[in-house]
Design a protein around this motif. Structure first.
Motif, short mmCIF file in Angstrom:
data_model
loop_
_atom_site.label_atom_id
_atom_site.label_comp_id
_atom_site.label_asym_id
_atom_site.label_seq_id
_atom_site.Cartn_x
_atom_site.Cartn_y
_atom_site.Cartn_z
N ASN A 144 3.16 -1.03 -0.06
CA ASN A 144 3.04 -1.28 1.37
C ASN A 144 1.59 -1.04 1.76
N ILE A 145 1.03 -1.99 2.50
CA ILE A 145 -0.34 -1.87 2.99
C ILE A 145 -0.27 -1.73 4.50
N ARG B 192 0.17 8.64 -5.35
CA ARG B 192 -1.13 7.98 -5.22
C ARG B 192 -1.29 7.41 -3.81
N VAL B 193 -2.51 7.46 -3.31
CA VAL B 193 -2.88 6.83 -2.04
C VAL B 193 -4.17 6.07 -2.28
N VAL C 172 -4.59 1.45 4.29
CA VAL C 172 -4.09 2.38 3.29
C VAL C 172 -2.96 1.70 2.53
N THR C 173 -2.91 1.92 1.22
CA THR C 173 -1.85 1.37 0.38
C THR C 173 -1.06 2.52 -0.22
N LEU C 174 0.27 2.41 -0.10
CA LEU C 174 1.19 3.38 -0.68
C LEU C 174 2.24 2.64 -1.50
N SER C 175 2.79 3.29 -2.47
CA SER C 175 3.82 2.69 -3.32
C SER C 175 5.11 2.51 -2.53
N ALA C 176 5.71 1.32 -2.66
CA ALA C 176 7.02 1.05 -2.06
C ALA C 176 8.12 1.24 -3.11
#
Length: 173
Positions: free
Chosen positions: A159-160, A119-120, A79-83
């Motif tokens: 961040n992944i 966003r995800v 999963v990728t999220l904004s840092a």
């Protein structure tokens, strides 16, 4: 909402209205071989798709009390999220659904539906079928935009997070 203009034809975009206390809807996606669907059995020949990326946008609120929206996914590999900008989405395992819940930390409505902080992005190394759930904790309108593809470039850093794996044979690399 004002961010609805960000919706694109290629998005899977459930637009729901929930009563008091919120609600959710679950969708099941099955990948099948082209031209294998049978109208009488409602089945097709399953196939495994590799490297599937799914972005979900607009995980925010509608401005109402407890209107936090969420998406739930399972079986993904990362999963990728904004840092930066900092994500406005928290995540936890939902024992009732068996899926990971990505829930908005805010009840306000973002005017830019594809904003990084709402966003995800989940990635599936291999998948044939999976379920997603969309929902909100409060009442009124809840719009969801799911994009099967890489999506736009992230505006800042990300961040992944990889999911845990089970190694049944630790003696073999």
């Amino acid at each position: 909402g004002s961010g609805l203009s960000d919706n694109l034809d290629r998005f899977f975009s459930p637009m729901l209205t929930f009563n008091s206390g919120g609600g959710s809807a679950k969708f099941k996606f099955e990948f099948i071989l082209g031209n294998s669907y049978n109208n009488s059995t409602n089945k097709g020949t399953p196939v495994i798709i590799q490297n599937v990326i799914l972005n979900t946008y607009d995980i925010d609120g509608n401005g109402g009390s407890n209107s936090n929206q969420y998406n739930e996914f399972g079986g993904f590999s990362s999963v990728t999220l904004s840092a930066s900008p900092a994500t406005r989405v928290s995540y936890s395992y939902n024992t009732a659904s068996g899926l990971t819940k990505f829930r908005s930390n805010v009840t306000s409505n973002s005017t830019i539906a594809t904003a990084d902080q709402h966003r995800v992005r989940v990635q599936y190394d291999e998948v044939s079928t999976f379920e997603i759930m969309v929902g909100a904790d409060g009442s009124n309108a809840a719009y969801f935009m799911l994009d099967f593809g890489t999506g736009p470039n992230w505006g800042g850093t990300t961040n992944i997070y990889a999911t845990p794996t089970l190694d049944l044979n630790p003696g073999q690399p």
